[in-house]
Design a protein around this motif. Structure first.
Motif, PDB file in Angstrom:
ATOM      1  N   GLY A   9       1.054  -1.120  -0.124  1.00 23.35           N
ATOM      2  CA  GLY A   9      -0.022   0.255  -0.224  1.00 23.35           C
ATOM      3  C   GLY A   9       0.918   1.555  -0.275  1.00 23.35           C
ATOM      4  O   GLY A   9      -0.013   2.153  -0.528  1.00 23.35           O
ATOM      5  N   ILE A  10       2.373   1.269   0.491  1.00 23.69           N
ATOM      6  CA  ILE A  10       2.877   2.642   0.635  1.00 23.69           C
ATOM      7  C   ILE A  10       3.768   2.402  -0.675  1.00 23.69           C
ATOM      8  O   ILE A  10       4.024   3.526  -1.392  1.00 23.69           O
ATOM      9  CB  ILE A  10       4.160   1.847   1.654  1.00 23.69           C
ATOM     10  CG1 ILE A  10       2.647   2.167   3.170  1.00 23.69           C
ATOM     11  CG2 ILE A  10       5.109   3.434   1.781  1.00 23.69           C
ATOM     12  CD1 ILE A  10       3.821   2.215   4.175  1.00 23.69           C
ATOM     13  N   ILE A  11       4.182   1.369  -1.657  1.00 18.31           N
ATOM     14  CA  ILE A  11       5.128   1.599  -2.196  1.00 18.31           C
ATOM     15  C   ILE A  11       4.454   1.279  -3.638  1.00 18.31           C
ATOM     16  O   ILE A  11       4.761   1.802  -4.683  1.00 18.31           O
ATOM     17  CB  ILE A  11       6.105   0.411  -1.747  1.00 18.31           C
ATOM     18  CG1 ILE A  11       7.274   1.399  -1.206  1.00 18.31           C
ATOM     19  CG2 ILE A  11       7.747   0.783  -3.079  1.00 18.31           C
ATOM     20  CD1 ILE A  11       8.415   0.695  -0.606  1.00 18.31           C
ATOM     21  N   GLY A  12       3.929  -0.607  -3.790  1.00 16.12           N
ATOM     22  CA  GLY A  12       3.591  -1.150  -4.775  1.00 16.12           C
ATOM     23  C   GLY A  12       2.440  -0.126  -5.674  1.00 16.12           C
ATOM     24  O   GLY A  12       2.481  -0.036  -6.804  1.00 16.12           O
ATOM     25  N   VAL A  13       1.576  -0.276  -5.402  1.00 15.39           N
ATOM     26  CA  VAL A  13       0.084  -0.025  -5.893  1.00 15.39           C
ATOM     27  C   VAL A  13       0.763   1.789  -6.104  1.00 15.39           C
ATOM     28  O   VAL A  13      -0.296   2.316  -6.939  1.00 15.39           O
ATOM     29  CB  VAL A  13      -0.958  -0.457  -5.087  1.00 15.39           C
ATOM     30  CG1 VAL A  13      -2.083   0.194  -5.328  1.00 15.39           C
ATOM     31  CG2 VAL A  13      -1.140  -1.841  -4.375  1.00 15.39           C
ATOM     32  N   PRO A  14       1.073   2.280  -5.115  1.00 12.74           N
ATOM     33  CA  PRO A  14       0.738   4.050  -5.473  1.00 12.74           C
ATOM     34  C   PRO A  14       1.742   3.961  -7.237  1.00 12.74           C
ATOM     35  O   PRO A  14       1.440   5.073  -7.585  1.00 12.74           O
ATOM     36  CB  PRO A  14       1.609   4.269  -4.413  1.00 12.74           C
ATOM     37  CG  PRO A  14       1.407   3.505  -3.380  1.00 12.74           C
ATOM     38  CD  PRO A  14       0.961   2.348  -3.415  1.00 12.74           C
ATOM     39  N   LEU A  15       3.000   3.232  -6.675  1.00 14.73           N
ATOM     40  CA  LEU A  15       4.185   3.319  -7.934  1.00 14.73           C
ATOM     41  C   LEU A  15       3.116   2.489  -9.197  1.00 14.73           C
ATOM     42  O   LEU A  15       3.269   4.033 -10.448  1.00 14.73           O
ATOM     43  CB  LEU A  15       5.105   2.908  -7.958  1.00 14.73           C
ATOM     44  CG  LEU A  15       6.264   2.725  -8.680  1.00 14.73           C
ATOM     45  CD1 LEU A  15       6.771   4.068  -9.590  1.00 14.73           C
ATOM     46  CD2 LEU A  15       6.866   1.858  -8.228  1.00 14.73           C
ATOM     47  N   GLY A  16       2.500   2.445  -9.210  1.00 12.32           N
ATOM     48  CA  GLY A  16       1.489   1.584  -9.872  1.00 12.32           C
ATOM     49  C   GLY A  16       0.778   2.878 -10.816  1.00 12.32           C
ATOM     50  O   GLY A  16       0.588   3.298 -11.741  1.00 12.32           O
ATOM     51  N   ILE A  17       0.167   3.527 -10.553  1.00  8.80           N
ATOM     52  CA  ILE A  17      -1.077   4.249  -9.814  1.00  8.80           C
ATOM     53  C   ILE A  17      -0.020   6.005 -10.891  1.00  8.80           C
ATOM     54  O   ILE A  17      -0.755   6.071 -11.794  1.00  8.80           O
ATOM     55  CB  ILE A  17      -1.953   4.938  -8.504  1.00  8.80           C
ATOM     56  CG1 ILE A  17      -2.663   3.488  -8.547  1.00  8.80           C
ATOM     57  CG2 ILE A  17      -2.372   6.032  -8.712  1.00  8.80           C
ATOM     58  CD1 ILE A  17      -3.275   4.372  -6.760  1.00  8.80           C
ATOM     59  N   VAL A  18       0.632   6.306 -10.757  1.00  3.51           N
ATOM     60  CA  VAL A  18       1.604   6.993 -11.332  1.00  3.51           C
ATOM     61  C   VAL A  18       1.902   7.578 -12.299  1.00  3.51           C
ATOM     62  O   VAL A  18       2.174   8.247 -12.790  1.00  3.51           O
ATOM     63  CB  VAL A  18       2.967   7.394  -9.790  1.00  3.51           C
ATOM     64  CG1 VAL A  18       3.773   8.612 -10.672  1.00  3.51           C
ATOM     65  CG2 VAL A  18       2.656   8.187  -8.676  1.00  3.51           C
ATOM     66  N   VAL A  19       2.584   6.066 -12.127  1.00  6.45           N
ATOM     67  CA  VAL A  19       3.007   5.816 -14.304  1.00  6.45           C
ATOM     68  C   VAL A  19       2.132   5.176 -14.690  1.00  6.45           C
ATOM     69  O   VAL A  19       2.384   5.400 -16.044  1.00  6.45           O
ATOM     70  CB  VAL A  19       4.620   4.506 -14.042  1.00  6.45           C
ATOM     71  CG1 VAL A  19       5.143   4.577 -12.697  1.00  6.45           C
ATOM     72  CG2 VAL A  19       3.220   2.887 -13.936  1.00  6.45           C
ATOM     73  N   LEU A  20       0.328   5.308 -14.488  1.00  6.45           N
ATOM     74  CA  LEU A  20      -0.248   4.928 -15.473  1.00  6.45           C
ATOM     75  C   LEU A  20      -0.030   6.201 -16.627  1.00  6.45           C
ATOM     76  O   LEU A  20      -0.929   6.033 -17.372  1.00  6.45           O
ATOM     77  CB  LEU A  20      -1.386   5.185 -15.089  1.00  6.45           C
ATOM     78  CG  LEU A  20      -2.571   5.031 -15.995  1.00  6.45           C
ATOM     79  CD1 LEU A  20      -2.162   3.661 -16.687  1.00  6.45           C
ATOM     80  CD2 LEU A  20      -3.591   4.161 -14.942  1.00  6.45           C
ATOM     81  N   PRO A  21      -0.232   7.316 -16.205  1.00  2.76           N
ATOM     82  CA  PRO A  21      -0.777   8.292 -17.086  1.00  2.76           C
ATOM     83  C   PRO A  21       0.572   8.380 -17.767  1.00  2.76           C
ATOM     84  O   PRO A  21      -0.148   9.047 -19.421  1.00  2.76           O
ATOM     85  CB  PRO A  21      -1.381   9.691 -16.153  1.00  2.76           C
ATOM     86  CG  PRO A  21      -1.084   9.124 -14.563  1.00  2.76           C
ATOM     87  CD  PRO A  21      -0.925   8.090 -15.037  1.00  2.76           C
ATOM     88  N   THR A  22       1.732   8.741 -17.729  1.00  2.00           N
ATOM     89  CA  THR A  22       2.584   8.378 -18.561  1.00  2.00           C
ATOM     90  C   THR A  22       2.541   7.157 -19.248  1.00  2.00           C
ATOM     91  O   THR A  22       3.080   7.373 -20.679  1.00  2.00           O
ATOM     92  CB  THR A  22       3.709   8.486 -17.803  1.00  2.00           C
ATOM     93  OG1 THR A  22       3.985   9.840 -16.757  1.00  2.00           O
ATOM     94  CG2 THR A  22       4.938   9.080 -18.859  1.00  2.00           C
ATOM     95  N   LEU A  23       2.536   6.063 -19.188  1.00  2.00           N
ATOM     96  CA  LEU A  23       2.380   4.853 -19.887  1.00  2.00           C
ATOM     97  C   LEU A  23       0.814   5.414 -20.737  1.00  2.00           C
ATOM     98  O   LEU A  23       1.504   4.845 -22.304  1.00  2.00           O
ATOM     99  CB  LEU A  23       2.294   3.927 -18.984  1.00  2.00           C
ATOM    100  CG  LEU A  23       3.491   3.259 -18.385  1.00  2.00           C
ATOM    101  CD1 LEU A  23       3.200   1.774 -17.207  1.00  2.00           C
ATOM    102  CD2 LEU A  23       5.067   3.019 -18.678  1.00  2.00           C
ATOM    103  N   SER A  24       0.340   5.506 -19.793  1.00  2.00           N
ATOM    104  CA  SER A  24      -0.972   5.779 -21.378  1.00  2.00           C
ATOM    105  C   SER A  24      -0.279   7.176 -22.419  1.00  2.00           C
ATOM    106  O   SER A  24      -0.917   5.925 -23.937  1.00  2.00           O
ATOM    107  CB  SER A  24      -2.163   6.036 -20.366  1.00  2.00           C
ATOM    108  OG  SER A  24      -2.557   4.870 -19.578  1.00  2.00           O
TER     109      SER A  24
END
Length: 290
Positions: A109-124
């Motif tokens: 919850g502190i590292i894994g999921v937030p990192l996925g949320i952060v990179v999604l817009p740029t990856l998209s």
């Protein structure tokens, strides 16, 4: 306004999933959000070409959302099965299992999921614009970071899990036997910590490429593996067997997503992640030995 603040970012992410953050969407969107609106949970677009275009976009999201819902539903099946199996461990076994699982969620919850949320817009954006090198580079950096961080967390937490559990739950209301069981189960859970974190980013990499089917198929397959292994392992290992089944299924799912992504994106490098993983594991073992 509170409704808009809560649900606006969620719908924004969903819109990025459905349209990859590309130019067609950016042309349609003009002014932003209207907090507090009952439409779309507080987020309303003011389109350049009328609301029909907006309706078309929302309708196009129906398929991906249904597929994502199926994947989430599959995870709930896992929860039902493992909870039923945990009840065979006797009084307090379900609580012990839930405590250890909750501790696993802390680094996720502190590292894994937030990192996925952060990179999604740029990856998209990179996927929509056809910038595959940039897409692969960002994804690789994110996965390397997770490997570099999660492996040491897994190893060091496994080493000190006994005192860690004592500090969190040793208030006198939980017996020493239950504390030992929580620590044991947590140790098996930690085997899959890095895999769970990788899945949080890998799944979003597929979403960014407008592919919601592959992560769902991988999740459903992982549920089947998890359920089968849990039934087999709960007898000899108890709660630890259930946790080990979840960890193995997570690694199978993560590796499957990596293999499929590698085939579809040949420039996606794997050797660098392997070196980072070996270095992180070696340093973690050395630190644990000290």
């Amino acid at each position: 306004a509170a409704a808009g603040d809560r649900h606006g970012p969620l719908l924004w992410s969903l819109l990025l999933v459905g349209h990859g953050g590309g130019r067609p969407f950016s042309r349609w969107w003009r002014t932003g959000v209207i907090p507090g609106s009952p439409v779309c949970g507080g987020l309303v677009a003011i389109p350049d070409r009328g609301f029909r275009r907006g309706q078309d976009i929302l309708v196009s999201l129906a398929g991906p959302l249904v597929q994502i819902a199926i994947g989430l539903g599959a995870s709930q099946i896992t929860f039902i099965v493992v909870t039923a199996l945990a009840t065979t461990g006797g009084a307090g076994a379900v609580s012990d299992f839930n405590f250890s699982f909750a501790m696993l969620q802390i680094p996720l919850g502190i590292i894994g999921v937030p990192l996925g949320i952060v990179v999604l817009p740029t990856l998209s954006r990179d996927a929509a614009q056809g910038r595959e090198p940039a897409f692969a580079s960002l994804l690789t950096r994110a996965l390397r970071l997770l490997i570099y961080v999660m492996i040491p967390i897994s190893v060091l937490t496994a080493i000190v899990r006994g005192p860690f559990v004592e500090i969190l739950f040793g208030s006198g209301k939980i017996s020493q036997e239950d504390l030992d069981l929580i620590a044991l189960t947590l140790g098996y859970f930690l085997i899959g910590l890095t895999a769970h974190a990788l899945i949080a980013v890998l799944a979003r990499a597929f979403y960014a490429r407008q592919d919601t089917v592959t992560p769902v198929v991988a999740a459903v397959a992982a549920v089947a593996i998890n359920t089968t292994l849990a039934i087999i392992l709960v007898g000899p290992l108890g709660l630890g067997g259930i946790a080990l089944a979840i960890a193995i299924a997570a690694w199978v799912e993560a590796l499957a997503l990596i293999v499929v992504l590698r085939r579809r994106l040949p420039i996606f490098p794997l050797s660098g992640m392997g070196r980072v993983g070996l270095a992180a594991a070696a340093s973690s073992v050395a630190a644990g030995g000290v």
